[in-house]
Scaffold this motif. Structure first.
Motif, short mmCIF file in Angstrom:
data_model
loop_
_atom_site.label_atom_id
_atom_site.label_comp_id
_atom_site.label_asym_id
_atom_site.label_seq_id
_atom_site.Cartn_x
_atom_site.Cartn_y
_atom_site.Cartn_z
N ILE A 1 0.81 -1.15 -0.11
CA ILE A 1 -0.18 -0.19 -0.12
C ILE A 1 0.96 1.03 0.08
O ILE A 1 0.48 2.18 -0.74
N LEU A 2 2.03 1.26 0.90
CA LEU A 2 2.85 2.49 0.92
C LEU A 2 3.52 2.51 -0.39
O LEU A 2 3.80 3.72 -0.84
N ALA A 3 4.23 1.58 -1.24
CA ALA A 3 4.56 1.57 -2.38
C ALA A 3 3.78 2.18 -3.67
O ALA A 3 3.89 3.15 -4.17
N SER A 4 2.42 1.76 -3.44
CA SER A 4 1.55 2.07 -4.51
C SER A 4 1.20 3.71 -4.14
O SER A 4 1.03 4.41 -5.24
N ASN A 5 0.89 4.04 -2.88
CA ASN A 5 0.58 5.40 -2.73
C ASN A 5 1.78 6.34 -2.80
O ASN A 5 1.54 7.49 -3.31
N GLN A 6 3.08 5.77 -2.75
CA GLN A 6 4.16 6.81 -3.02
C GLN A 6 4.26 7.14 -4.58
O GLN A 6 4.48 7.87 -4.97
N VAL A 7 3.87 5.81 -5.39
CA VAL A 7 4.10 6.24 -6.82
C VAL A 7 2.93 7.15 -7.29
O VAL A 7 3.24 8.10 -8.01
N ASP A 8 1.80 6.90 -6.66
CA ASP A 8 0.67 7.69 -7.11
C ASP A 8 1.08 9.38 -6.64
O ASP A 8 0.63 10.24 -7.18
N SER A 9 1.72 9.38 -5.45
CA SER A 9 1.91 10.82 -5.07
C SER A 9 2.95 11.48 -5.83
O SER A 9 2.83 12.73 -6.07
N ILE A 10 3.83 10.65 -6.15
CA ILE A 10 4.87 11.39 -7.13
C ILE A 10 4.57 11.69 -8.47
O ILE A 10 4.84 12.79 -8.97
N LEU A 11 3.54 10.94 -9.05
CA LEU A 11 2.90 11.45 -9.96
C LEU A 11 2.06 12.74 -10.11
O LEU A 11 2.03 13.54 -10.69
N GLN A 12 1.10 12.66 -8.97
CA GLN A 12 0.56 13.81 -8.61
C GLN A 12 1.53 15.14 -8.57
O GLN A 12 1.18 16.24 -8.99
N ARG A 13 2.58 15.07 -7.84
CA ARG A 13 3.27 15.98 -7.60
C ARG A 13 4.11 16.55 -8.97
O ARG A 13 4.33 17.63 -9.22
N ARG A 14 4.66 15.48 -9.86
CA ARG A 14 4.96 15.82 -11.06
C ARG A 14 3.95 16.65 -11.85
O ARG A 14 4.31 17.73 -12.71
N ARG A 15 2.78 16.28 -11.82
CA ARG A 15 1.61 17.11 -12.62
C ARG A 15 1.49 18.59 -12.17
O ARG A 15 1.45 19.44 -12.95
N GLN A 16 1.51 18.60 -10.68
CA GLN A 16 1.42 19.95 -10.19
C GLN A 16 2.82 20.66 -10.41
O GLN A 16 2.65 21.91 -10.58
N VAL A 17 3.98 20.24 -10.40
CA VAL A 17 4.98 20.81 -10.85
C VAL A 17 5.05 21.47 -12.15
O VAL A 17 5.34 22.65 -12.69
N ALA A 18 4.56 20.56 -12.91
CA ALA A 18 4.47 20.91 -14.65
C ALA A 18 3.55 22.09 -14.76
O ALA A 18 3.69 22.84 -15.44
N GLU A 19 2.33 21.94 -14.16
CA GLU A 19 1.47 23.07 -14.19
C GLU A 19 1.97 24.37 -13.62
O GLU A 19 1.79 25.45 -14.07
N ARG A 20 2.57 24.35 -12.35
CA ARG A 20 3.03 25.40 -11.77
C ARG A 20 4.27 26.08 -12.84
O ARG A 20 4.44 27.10 -13.05
N GLU A 21 5.07 25.21 -13.28
CA GLU A 21 6.05 25.59 -14.30
C GLU A 21 5.69 26.54 -15.52
O GLU A 21 6.03 27.54 -15.78
N VAL A 22 4.35 26.02 -16.12
CA VAL A 22 4.03 26.70 -17.04
C VAL A 22 3.31 27.99 -16.70
O VAL A 22 3.51 29.11 -17.26
N ALA A 23 2.70 28.13 -15.35
CA ALA A 23 2.07 29.26 -15.04
C ALA A 23 3.16 30.23 -14.74
O ALA A 23 2.94 31.56 -15.15
N VAL A 24 4.34 29.76 -14.07
CA VAL A 24 5.25 30.77 -13.69
C VAL A 24 5.87 31.45 -14.95
O VAL A 24 6.12 32.92 -15.14
N ALA A 25 6.18 30.70 -16.04
CA ALA A 25 6.68 31.08 -17.37
C ALA A 25 5.69 32.32 -17.99
O ALA A 25 6.03 33.10 -18.61
N ALA A 26 4.64 31.83 -18.02
CA ALA A 26 3.46 33.01 -18.45
C ALA A 26 3.52 34.25 -17.68
O ALA A 26 3.53 35.54 -18.00
N GLN A 27 3.74 34.05 -16.37
CA GLN A 27 3.81 35.37 -15.48
C GLN A 27 4.94 36.11 -15.62
O GLN A 27 4.99 37.40 -15.51
N VAL A 28 6.29 35.26 -15.84
CA VAL A 28 7.52 36.02 -16.12
C VAL A 28 7.36 36.97 -17.50
O VAL A 28 7.80 38.11 -17.58
N THR A 29 6.84 36.25 -18.46
CA THR A 29 6.63 36.97 -19.74
C THR A 29 5.67 38.14 -19.83
O THR A 29 5.89 39.24 -20.25
#
Length: 704
Positions: free
Chosen positions: A238-266
Motif C-alpha cells: 500500500i505504501l509503495a502504491s501510494n508513493q508512486v501515485d503521490s509522486i505522479l501527482q506532484r509531477r503534474r502539479q510541478v508541470a502546471e506550476r512551471e507553465v504558470a510561472v513562465a507565463a507570469q514572467v513573460t
C-alpha cells in the motif's frame, strides 16, 4: 286403588313397602354368612399357601453403594476434553449416567465379581446341587452364577441427580457387602480399561513433524522478506502504491506550476517594458502634531463644567478647579498658534520597483521548479522499482503464507488433540476421575424379611378369594334368603315375613304377625272396594302355604268376626270339619268347622266352581254368590295341585298373593308364576315370605 302396607312379624325384620329396597351392607353380610363354608374354603386356600411360603422364605440383606458421576467436559470418557465449545448438555449427561449403569450391569463386571467372591460362597449349593452338576459343565455353572448374580444386582439412577445406587441382595450379610464392594472395584477397573486412550504418542509425533515444517516455512518467509525488504507485505504494498501515485501527482502539479510561472514572467517583463521610469512629484503641508489632544481635552472640560455648575453652587471648589484647567488648556492652544511649522513629502512611481521584485521572484521559482521536476523523475523511478520488487515477491510470499497457515492449523489441531489425549490418559488412570464412591456398601445394609408381607398378602388374598367365592355362589343361587332379594327380583312388596319357627304352636310373635297381615289385607282398597276374596298361591307344593291360609282364615273368623270361607287346594289333609252335612254355596261344597264363623270347602267333586270345564261366565256368577254369602274368602293353591283352577281363581279373586318359601322357591318359578297371574288377567298385590332364617348374630343385626 291398591294400597299395601308393610307388615312385621315378631321374629323377623319388618317387611318392606311397595318400592324394592336397594342392596345394603346387611344383604351382603347375610349372603356371606349364608355361604360361609364356601367363603371359608376359598379364603383358606391362599392363606395356607401364603403361610407356607412365609415359613420357607429367608431373610435377605441388601448392601448398597452410591457412585457419583461427574458430568462435565473434563471427564475421562469425553472426547476433545480441551475443546472450547459449550458445556455438556443435560441430555448428554443423562446418556452418560445411563451408560455407566449399563457398564455396572455388564456380564464382564458380573463375571469378574463372581470369580473374585466365589460361586459357592455367593450361592451355596443345595441338596440336589451334586446331581445337577453331573449334567452340566463348569462353564454352565459359571454362566448360571453370572445370571443369578445379575438378577440379584440392582443399579439405578437416583431421580433428578447424577448419583447411581448399586445394591446387591444375598441371604448372608457379609457376602452381600463383599459382593457390592467387589462389584464397584471391578467396575472401576473395567472402566479404566475401557477408557484407555494410547494415542498421545502418535499425536505428539505428528505435532513434532508439523513443528519442523512450520520452522522451515518460517525461515523461507523470513529470507524472502529480507531479500525483498518487506516488513509487512500488505502495508508495504500500500505504501509503495501510494508513493508512486503521490509522486505522479506532484509531477503534474510541478508541470502546471512551471507553465504558470513562465507565463507570469513573460507578462511581467512585457508590462515592465511599458512603464515610465518616473511620475510627477506632489507636496503635502500640515501643522498638525502627532498626539495633539488639547482641543479634545478642552471640549471635555467645558462639558464637565456645565454639568457641575448645574449641580453645585457658584464659587464651589470643584468649579474653581475646572476653571483653572480650562484656562491652562486655552493658554497652551494660544501658545501653539504663535509657532509656525509645516511638513513636505515627495512620492516617485511605485510600479517599477514592484514589477522588478516580482520578476526576480518568478525567475527564482522557475529555476527551482526545474530542479524539482528532475528530482521527482528520479523518485518516480525508484518507487516503480520498489513496486515491481513487491509484485515479484507477492506470489511466493502468498504461497508460503498459505502453506504456513495450513501447517499452523494442523499443528494447532494436533497439539490440542495431543494435550487432550494426554489429559484423557491421565484421567483414565485416576480411579476417581469421573466416578466417585460416595457411600461404601458396608455403610448401608438393609434387612428384608417377606414373612409378614406374605402373611398379609395371604390374608388379603383370602378376603378377596372368599368374597369372590361368596359373590359367585350368590350369583349362581336361584333361591331367596331375604325378603329384599325377592322384592328386587319380583318387583313386588313383601306383605309379611314369617320365620322358620312360625308354625310352632303357642308362638306369640306368629300370632302378632298373622294379625298384622290380616289388618293390612282388610285395610287395602282396590278401586275403593275392600279385599274380600284373597288367593294365596305358590309355584311348588309347600306345607307352609296351607298353614298360612288356615291361620289367616281363623284370624278373620275368630278375631275379626267375619263370615269366612277357606278353600284349600294345596293340601292333601283337609281342614278339620264339624260333624254334620254340608251344603253348596256359590258352587263350593262348604262345611262348618269347629271355629265359629269359619267354613271350609269339603268335597271338591261336588263343587261346580272347582270344575275346570265350568264356563267363565258361570264361574263369575258363582263367585258373586260367594261374595254375598261370606264376608271373606281365603283360597290357597299351587300349580302342581290344580293349575287350571288356579288360573281361573287368579282372574276371579280380588287380589293374588304369592307365597315365597325361603331357600326353597326358585327365582325362575316364582317369576313365571307372577307372569302367569298377569297373563290370566289377575292382580298381584305382593308376596308373603315363609321360612325365613337368620344367619347373622343379633348384635350384628342391630349394627348392620
Amino acid at each position: 286403588m291398591l294400597m299395601p302396607q308393610a307388615a312385621q312379624t315378631g321374629a323377623t325384620e319388618p317387611a318392606t313397602g311397595s318400592t324394592p329396597s336397594a342392596f345394603t351392607l346387611r344383604d351382603f353380610l347375610i349372603a356371606a354368612f349364608y355361604h360361609i363354608r364356601i367363603v371359608l374354603l376359598a379364603g383358606l386356600i391362599p392363606l395356607v399357601v401364603a403361610v407356607a411360603v412365609a415359613a420357607t422364605s429367608r431373610t435377605e440383606y441388601t448392601a448398597s453403594s452410591l457412585l457419583m458421576v461427574i458430568v462435565s467436559r473434563e471427564v475421562s470418557n469425553a472426547q476433545n476434553v480441551t475443546d472450547s465449545g459449550p458445556a455438556v448438555l443435560s441430555i448428554e449427561g443423562l446418556k452418560q449416567v445411563e451408560s455407566e449403569v449399563q457398564i455396572i450391569e455388564s456380564a464382564d463386571v458380573a463375571r469378574a465379581t463372581v470369580v473374585e467372591i466365589g460361586v459357592d460362597r455367593l450361592f451355596p449349593p443345595g441338596r440336589l446341587a451334586a446331581i445337577t452338576r453331573l449334567f452340566s459343565s463348569d462353564k454352565d455353572v459359571m454362566d448360571k452364577a453370572v445370571e443369578r448374580f445379575q438378577a440379584s444386582l440392582r443399579a439405578s439412577v437416583q431421580s433428578g441427580s447424577n448419583v447411581i445406587r448399586v445394591s446387591f441382595t444375598n441371604p448372608d450379610r457379609d457376602v452381600a457387602i463383599a459382593a457390592a464392594d467387589a462389584l464397584v472395584k471391578n467396575y472401576l477397573a473395567a472402566r479404566r480399561r475401557l477408557f484407555e486412550n494410547p494415542t498421545a504418542k502418535i499425536l505428539m509425533l505428528e505435532v513434532n513433524r508439523f513443528q519442523s515444517d512450520l520452522t522451515a516455512v518460517d525461515r523461507e518467509i523470513e529470507q524472502l522478506k529480507v531479500k525483498a525488504g518487506i516488513i509487512d507485505f500488505a502495508q508495504d504494498a500500500i505504501l509503495a502504491s501510494n508513493q508512486v501515485d503521490s509522486i505522479l501527482q506532484r509531477r503534474r502539479q510541478v508541470a502546471e506550476r512551471e507553465v504558470a510561472v513562465a507565463a507570469q514572467v513573460t507578462e511581467a517583463e512585457k508590462q515592465f517594458a511599458a512603464l515610465p521610469d518616473s511620475v510627477f512629484d506632489f507636496a503635502e503641508k500640515t501643522d498638525a502634531l502627532p498626539g495633539d489632544e488639547d482641543n479634545n481635552t478642552l471640549s471635555k472640560l467645558l462639558l464637565e463644567r456645565d454639568r457641575v455648575a448645574s449641580q453645585y453652587a457658584p464659587g464651589s471648589q470643584l468649579l474653581r478647579d475646572l476653571d483653572r484647567q480650562i484656562a491652562t488648556i486655552r493658554a497652551r492652544i494660544k501658545t501653539r498658534s504663535e509657532r509656525r511649522y509645516s511638513t513636505d513629502r515627495a512620492v516617485r512611481n511605485p510600479q517599477v520597483n514592484y514589477i522588478q521584485n516580482m520578476i526576480l521572484s518568478l525567475k527564482v521559482e522557475q529555476d527551482s521548479l526545474g530542479r524539482q521536476k528532475a528530482e521527482l523523475v528520479q523518485q518516480q523511478r525508484l518507487a516503480e522499482e520498489r513496486l515491481a520488487a513487491l509484485r515479484a515477491a507477492e506470489t511466493p510470499l502468498i504461497e508460503l503464507n498459505r502453506k504456513r497457515d495450513s501447517l499452523g492449523e494442523g499443528f494447532r489441531e494436533y497439539q490440542r488433540r495431543a494435550v487432550a489425549a494426554a489429559i484423557e490418559e491421565a484421567a483414565a488412570q485416576s480411579r476417581q476421575s469421573a466416578v466417585r464412591v460416595v457411600q461404601e456398601a458396608g455403610s448401608a445394609v438393609t434387612k428384608r424379611s417377606l414373612a409378614l408381607p406374605l402373611v398379609a398378602a395371604g390374608l388379603f388374598a383370602a378376603i378377596l378369594f372368599g368374597g369372590a367365592a361368596g359373590a359367585l355362589a350368590s350369583s349362581l343361587r336361584t333361591s331367596f334368603v331375604t325378603p329384599a332379594e325377592a322384592e328386587r327380583a319380583l318387583g313386588l312388596p313383601a306383605l309379611a315375613v314369617f320365620d322358620a319357627e312360625a308354625e310352632q304352636p303357642g308362638n306369640a310373635a306368629t300370632d302378632e304377625a298373622i294379625g298384622s297381615c290380616a289388618t293390612l289385607l282388610l285395610d287395602t282398597r282396590i278401586d275403593e272396594e275392600p279385599l274380600r276374596v284373597l288367593h294365596f298361591l305358590a309355584p311348588d307344593a309347600d306345607d307352609a302355604l296351607p298353614w298360612l291360609a288356615r291361620r289367616l282364615a281363623e284370624e278373620f273368623a275368630a278375631r275379626r268376626q267375619l263370615r269366612t270361607l277357606l278353600i284349600d287346594l294345596s293340601s292333601a289333609a283337609p281342614y278339620p270339619l264339624a260333624a254334620g252335612g254340608g251344603e253348596v254355596r256359590g258352587g263350593i261344597a262348604v262345611t262348618g268347622t269347629p271355629v265359629p264363623l269359619l267354613w271350609a270347602a269339603a268335597d271338591a267333586e261336588r263343587s261346580p266352581l272347582l270344575d275346570f270345564r265350568l264356563p267363565i261366565a258361570e264361574a263369575e256368577l258363582m263367585m258373586a254368590e260367594l261374595r254375598r254369602g261370606f264376608d271373606c274368602v281365603v283360597i290357597s293353591s299351587d300349580l302342581p295341585g290344580a293349575s287350571l283352577v288356579t288360573q281361573r281363581f287368579c282372574q276371579l279373586v280380588d287380589a293374588n298373593i304369592l307365597a315365597v318359601q325361603a331357600e326353597k322357591s326358585r327365582t325362575p318359578a316364582v317369576a313365571r308364576l307372577r307372569d302367569q297371574v298377569a297373563e290370566s288377567g289377575g292382580l298381584t298385590i305382593g308376596f308373603v315370605f315363609l321360612g325365613r332364617r337368620y344367619y347373622l348374630p343379633n348384635w350384628l343385626y342391630s349394627r348392620a
